[in-house]
Write a protein that holds these residues in place. Structure first.
Motif, PDB file in Angstrom:
ATOM      1  N   ILE A  58      24.565  15.338 -20.767  1.00  0.00           N
ATOM      2  CA  ILE A  58      24.924  15.394 -19.640  1.00  0.00           C
ATOM      3  C   ILE A  58      25.359  17.256 -19.104  1.00  0.00           C
ATOM      4  O   ILE A  58      24.999  17.094 -18.503  1.00  0.00           O
ATOM      5  CB  ILE A  58      24.755  14.182 -18.749  1.00  0.00           C
ATOM      6  N   ALA A  59      26.898  16.915 -19.577  1.00  0.00           N
ATOM      7  CA  ALA A  59      27.263  17.463 -19.052  1.00  0.00           C
ATOM      8  C   ALA A  59      27.013  19.314 -19.360  1.00  0.00           C
ATOM      9  O   ALA A  59      27.543  20.198 -18.212  1.00  0.00           O
ATOM     10  CB  ALA A  59      29.376  17.221 -19.451  1.00  0.00           C
ATOM     11  N   GLN A  60      27.063  19.385 -20.363  1.00  0.00           N
ATOM     12  CA  GLN A  60      26.756  20.615 -21.126  1.00  0.00           C
ATOM     13  C   GLN A  60      25.108  21.427 -20.040  1.00  0.00           C
ATOM     14  O   GLN A  60      24.911  22.472 -19.952  1.00  0.00           O
ATOM     15  CB  GLN A  60      26.270  20.482 -22.253  1.00  0.00           C
ATOM     16  N   SER A  61      24.200  19.740 -19.838  1.00  0.00           N
ATOM     17  CA  SER A  61      23.009  20.809 -19.501  1.00  0.00           C
ATOM     18  C   SER A  61      23.305  21.078 -17.531  1.00  0.00           C
ATOM     19  O   SER A  61      23.037  22.039 -17.380  1.00  0.00           O
ATOM     20  CB  SER A  61      22.055  19.579 -19.089  1.00  0.00           C
ATOM     21  N   LEU A  62      24.265  20.527 -17.437  1.00  0.00           N
ATOM     22  CA  LEU A  62      24.647  20.648 -15.617  1.00  0.00           C
ATOM     23  C   LEU A  62      25.523  21.739 -16.193  1.00  0.00           C
ATOM     24  O   LEU A  62      25.602  23.017 -14.581  1.00  0.00           O
ATOM     25  CB  LEU A  62      25.875  19.304 -15.277  1.00  0.00           C
ATOM     26  N   ALA A  63      26.801  22.444 -16.862  1.00  0.00           N
ATOM     27  CA  ALA A  63      26.666  23.290 -16.699  1.00  0.00           C
ATOM     28  C   ALA A  63      25.683  24.671 -17.568  1.00  0.00           C
ATOM     29  O   ALA A  63      26.575  25.681 -16.726  1.00  0.00           O
ATOM     30  CB  ALA A  63      28.165  23.802 -18.105  1.00  0.00           C
ATOM     31  N   ALA A  64      24.960  24.250 -17.836  1.00  0.00           N
ATOM     32  CA  ALA A  64      24.118  25.475 -17.985  1.00  0.00           C
ATOM     33  C   ALA A  64      23.580  25.754 -16.612  1.00  0.00           C
ATOM     34  O   ALA A  64      22.759  26.995 -16.456  1.00  0.00           O
ATOM     35  CB  ALA A  64      23.257  25.314 -18.632  1.00  0.00           C
ATOM     36  N   ALA A  65      22.839  24.849 -16.222  1.00  0.00           N
ATOM     37  CA  ALA A  65      22.090  24.840 -14.577  1.00  0.00           C
ATOM     38  C   ALA A  65      23.504  25.580 -13.615  1.00  0.00           C
ATOM     39  O   ALA A  65      23.026  26.793 -12.925  1.00  0.00           O
ATOM     40  CB  ALA A  65      22.155  23.788 -14.318  1.00  0.00           C
ATOM     41  N   MET A  66      24.348  25.284 -13.903  1.00  0.00           N
ATOM     42  CA  MET A  66      25.673  26.167 -13.158  1.00  0.00           C
ATOM     43  C   MET A  66      25.503  27.335 -12.911  1.00  0.00           C
ATOM     44  O   MET A  66      25.781  27.911 -11.958  1.00  0.00           O
ATOM     45  CB  MET A  66      26.566  24.953 -13.065  1.00  0.00           C
ATOM     46  N   ARG A  67      25.335  27.444 -14.142  1.00  0.00           N
ATOM     47  CA  ARG A  67      25.101  29.613 -14.530  1.00  0.00           C
ATOM     48  C   ARG A  67      24.035  29.726 -13.908  1.00  0.00           C
ATOM     49  O   ARG A  67      24.244  31.215 -13.518  1.00  0.00           O
ATOM     50  CB  ARG A  67      25.012  29.373 -16.305  1.00  0.00           C
ATOM     51  N   THR A  68      23.381  29.295 -13.097  1.00  0.00           N
ATOM     52  CA  THR A  68      22.234  29.936 -12.957  1.00  0.00           C
ATOM     53  C   THR A  68      21.763  30.069 -10.779  1.00  0.00           C
ATOM     54  O   THR A  68      20.944  30.486 -10.347  1.00  0.00           O
ATOM     55  CB  THR A  68      21.004  29.606 -12.881  1.00  0.00           C
ATOM     56  N   VAL A  69      22.883  29.372 -10.576  1.00  0.00           N
ATOM     57  CA  VAL A  69      23.050  29.026  -8.688  1.00  0.00           C
ATOM     58  C   VAL A  69      24.561  30.283  -8.617  1.00  0.00           C
ATOM     59  O   VAL A  69      25.567  29.807  -9.436  1.00  0.00           O
ATOM     60  CB  VAL A  69      23.369  27.579  -9.115  1.00  0.00           C
ATOM     61  N   PRO A  70      23.803  30.267  -7.586  1.00  0.00           N
ATOM     62  CA  PRO A  70      24.911  30.749  -6.672  1.00  0.00           C
ATOM     63  C   PRO A  70      26.594  29.481  -5.883  1.00  0.00           C
ATOM     64  O   PRO A  70      25.799  28.481  -6.459  1.00  0.00           O
ATOM     65  CB  PRO A  70      24.516  31.243  -5.012  1.00  0.00           C
ATOM     66  N   ALA A  71      27.288  30.216  -6.248  1.00  0.00           N
ATOM     67  CA  ALA A  71      28.719  29.503  -6.092  1.00  0.00           C
ATOM     68  C   ALA A  71      28.934  29.217  -4.990  1.00  0.00           C
ATOM     69  O   ALA A  71      29.918  27.877  -4.567  1.00  0.00           O
ATOM     70  CB  ALA A  71      30.218  30.292  -6.052  1.00  0.00           C
ATOM     71  N   ASP A  72      28.299  29.425  -3.827  1.00  0.00           N
ATOM     72  CA  ASP A  72      28.316  27.934  -2.282  1.00  0.00           C
ATOM     73  C   ASP A  72      27.001  27.078  -2.518  1.00  0.00           C
ATOM     74  O   ASP A  72      27.223  26.009  -1.460  1.00  0.00           O
ATOM     75  CB  ASP A  72      28.228  29.203  -1.482  1.00  0.00           C
ATOM     76  N   PHE A  73      26.742  26.602  -4.046  1.00  0.00           N
ATOM     77  CA  PHE A  73      25.646  25.292  -3.988  1.00  0.00           C
ATOM     78  C   PHE A  73      26.744  24.622  -4.996  1.00  0.00           C
ATOM     79  O   PHE A  73      27.140  24.641  -5.837  1.00  0.00           O
ATOM     80  CB  PHE A  73      24.479  25.887  -3.900  1.00  0.00           C
ATOM     81  N   ALA A  74      26.852  22.959  -4.485  1.00  0.00           N
ATOM     82  CA  ALA A  74      27.146  22.206  -5.502  1.00  0.00           C
ATOM     83  C   ALA A  74      26.058  21.443  -5.751  1.00  0.00           C
ATOM     84  O   ALA A  74      24.936  20.464  -4.825  1.00  0.00           O
ATOM     85  CB  ALA A  74      28.600  21.497  -4.840  1.00  0.00           C
ATOM     86  N   VAL A  75      25.765  20.811  -6.767  1.00  0.00           N
ATOM     87  CA  VAL A  75      24.936  19.895  -7.391  1.00  0.00           C
ATOM     88  C   VAL A  75      25.249  18.632  -6.271  1.00  0.00           C
ATOM     89  O   VAL A  75      26.756  18.103  -6.540  1.00  0.00           O
ATOM     90  CB  VAL A  75      25.396  19.670  -8.870  1.00  0.00           C
ATOM     91  N   HIS A  76      24.428  17.591  -6.201  1.00  0.00           N
ATOM     92  CA  HIS A  76      24.289  16.389  -5.806  1.00  0.00           C
ATOM     93  C   HIS A  76      23.987  14.944  -5.986  1.00  0.00           C
ATOM     94  O   HIS A  76      23.885  14.280  -5.992  1.00  0.00           O
ATOM     95  CB  HIS A  76      23.413  16.863  -4.378  1.00  0.00           C
ATOM     96  N   SER A  77      22.792  15.857  -6.808  1.00  0.00           N
ATOM     97  CA  SER A  77      22.494  14.973  -7.814  1.00  0.00           C
ATOM     98  C   SER A  77      21.973  15.387  -9.453  1.00  0.00           C
ATOM     99  O   SER A  77      21.269  16.329  -9.285  1.00  0.00           O
ATOM    100  CB  SER A  77      20.877  14.311  -6.670  1.00  0.00           C
ATOM    101  N   MET A  78      21.928  14.059 -10.197  1.00  0.00           N
ATOM    102  CA  MET A  78      21.418  14.959 -11.321  1.00  0.00           C
ATOM    103  C   MET A  78      20.089  13.714 -12.237  1.00  0.00           C
ATOM    104  O   MET A  78      20.835  12.888 -12.408  1.00  0.00           O
ATOM    105  CB  MET A  78      21.961  15.664 -12.571  1.00  0.00           C
ATOM    106  N   HIS A  79      18.963  13.851 -13.019  1.00  0.00           N
ATOM    107  CA  HIS A  79      18.466  12.512 -13.462  1.00  0.00           C
ATOM    108  C   HIS A  79      17.789  13.183 -14.653  1.00  0.00           C
ATOM    109  O   HIS A  79      17.627  14.277 -15.154  1.00  0.00           O
ATOM    110  CB  HIS A  79      17.047  12.438 -11.982  1.00  0.00           C
ATOM    111  N   CYS A  80      18.377  11.791 -15.588  1.00  0.00           N
ATOM    112  CA  CYS A  80      18.235  12.720 -17.105  1.00  0.00           C
ATOM    113  C   CYS A  80      17.885  11.574 -17.420  1.00  0.00           C
ATOM    114  O   CYS A  80      17.307  10.185 -17.001  1.00  0.00           O
ATOM    115  CB  CYS A  80      19.432  12.588 -17.881  1.00  0.00           C
ATOM    116  N   TYR A  81      17.039  12.595 -19.063  1.00  0.00           N
ATOM    117  CA  TYR A  81      16.339  10.951 -19.888  1.00  0.00           C
ATOM    118  C   TYR A  81      16.425  11.597 -21.253  1.00  0.00           C
ATOM    119  O   TYR A  81      16.906  12.552 -21.399  1.00  0.00           O
ATOM    120  CB  TYR A  81      14.830  11.326 -19.445  1.00  0.00           C
ATOM    121  N   PHE A  82      17.274  10.183 -21.420  1.00  0.00           N
ATOM    122  CA  PHE A  82      17.444  10.371 -22.855  1.00  0.00           C
ATOM    123  C   PHE A  82      15.818  10.387 -24.335  1.00  0.00           C
ATOM    124  O   PHE A  82      15.467   9.198 -23.838  1.00  0.00           O
ATOM    125  CB  PHE A  82      18.543   9.361 -23.584  1.00  0.00           C
ATOM    126  N   VAL A  83      15.813  11.276 -25.234  1.00  0.00           N
ATOM    127  CA  VAL A  83      14.259  11.821 -25.716  1.00  0.00           C
ATOM    128  C   VAL A  83      14.487  11.107 -26.819  1.00  0.00           C
ATOM    129  O   VAL A  83      13.819  10.286 -27.023  1.00  0.00           O
ATOM    130  CB  VAL A  83      13.534  12.903 -25.175  1.00  0.00           C
TER     131      VAL A  83
END
Length: 365
Positions: A58-83
């Motif tokens: 969960i956390a590393q996927s979020l960290a990876a996504a945040m690297r592709t988003v401008p600094a003035d944007f913040a995550v407000h939701s994430m929906h995950c599935y353990f496959v």
């Protein structure tokens, strides 16, 4: 792919960072693609789990996504599935897809893969800071009145916490409606990352740490509100602890302390359940024995309410409840407050929760 827990040789631990920052560190894999990352260090396989600790994916996927988003944007939701269950003995590749970049919202998907197969997938939405306008509708659930844990005195021996080591620590904060039906009980804990998160890590480090911690004790709430033990005996727990794979964030002292405390806790729980069972038998006759046979997360959602209003290295209160269980599954809701009483996140998780049967199971996942 290399037959090791990481794709590249892990660098030395960075002493300027908190343990959780080192655990969650990512390395770009530019030879594979622009937005592809891998775990820098080996991931933890908890005792009794079918795969890696889900909070890491969960956390590393979020960290990876945040690297592709401008600094003035913040995550407000994430929906995950353990496959599939992640294997802690081989690396994970996190593939980020830039789905949409809008003026107020940005969407990303991340797929975590091992041996080319997806083991975890998530969709994340980011919102631009202060994009809601000056006039707002605002409300939030109030933090329960629970005293923060006392800090140990300087020079005193570290007190044990229920997480048994690792990059974060937890302490119990009580059970509300302990003697009520399962759907009315509330399980409370305090949680925080160990050490102090670095200034260099900034906002992203605290968000990633929170995401990592949210998976702790989560689906286990279903068995707890039913007073069914996760481990059937201290001997089973000891066997599982001795079989730890890649315990990179645990040491021998932590494992020994965890084993001792969990044995004591299990003994106390067994006594309480035994007395409760005896009282119930006296009233209603013999009761059916229940024991967890399988427990695994299926999906996990996090709604981040105030991403800039907390520190993950300070105590956060979490309250969990299970409104429903059936058909071999269970649902858990979780609210998380900062030490200042600000509601910072709401999480949901559904998982497989199956009891050991008197006859062999007829189907597999």
């Amino acid at each position: 792919m290399a037959n090791s827990a990481t794709l590249f040789a892990p660098p030395p631990l960075d002493s300027s960072k908190a343990p959780i920052e080192n655990v969650l560190e990512l390395t770009p894999v530019e030879d594979v693609g622009k937005d592809v990352f891998t775990n820098t260090r080996p991931l933890w396989h908890p005792p009794g789990a079918r795969g890696i600790y889900g909070g890491a994916a969960i956390a590393q996927s979020l960290a990876a996504a945040m690297r592709t988003v401008p600094a003035d944007f913040a995550v407000h939701s994430m929906h995950c599935y353990f496959v599939l269950a992640g294997d802690s003995a081989i690396p994970i590749l996190y593939h980020v897809e830039r789905v949409r970049d809008g003026r107020s919202f940005i969407t990303r998907t991340v797929q975590a893969r091992q041996r080319g197969r997806p083991i975890f997938t998530t969709t994340l939405s980011f919102s631009k800071a202060n994009s809601g306008g000056k006039k707002k509708l605002e409300h939030a659930s109030s933090m329960p009145s629970v005293a923060l844990p006392e800090e140990p005195l300087p020079g005193s021996k570290r007190t044990f916490d229920e997480s048994g080591g690792g990059p974060f620590e937890t302490k119990k904060a009580g059970i509300v409606n302990r003697n009520s039906p399962p759907q009315d009980k509330r399980i409370r804990r305090f949680m925080r990352s160990r050490g102090r998160l670095s200034d260099a890590g900034g906002h992203h480090a605290h968000i990633s740490a929170l995401a990592y911690i949210t998976d702790s004790f989560f689906i286990g709430t279903v068995s707890r509100v039913h007073d069914v033990p996760r481990f059937s005996s201290p001997a089973e727990l000891e066997k599982l602890l001795n079989a730890l794979k890649n315990p990179s964030d645990l040491d021998d002292e932590d494992i020994a302390r965890a084993l001792k405390e969990l044995k004591e806790e299990e003994t106390a729980d067994l006594r309480r359940r035994l007395q409760g069972a005896l009282d119930k038998v006296a009233k209603e006759g013999p009761q059916e024995h229940k024991e967890v046979g399988m427990m695994v997360s299926l999906d996990h959602s996090i709604y981040f309410h105030n991403p800039w209003a907390f520190r993950a290295d300070e105590w956060m209160l979490t309250e969990m409840e299970s409104p429903w269980a059936g058909e071999g599954r269970g649902l858990v809701l979780q609210k998380i407050w900062s030490k200042d009483g600000i509601l910072i996140a709401t999480c949901t998780q559904e998982g497989v929760v199956r009891l050991k049967q008197d006859e062999p199971p007829r189907s597999k996942l």
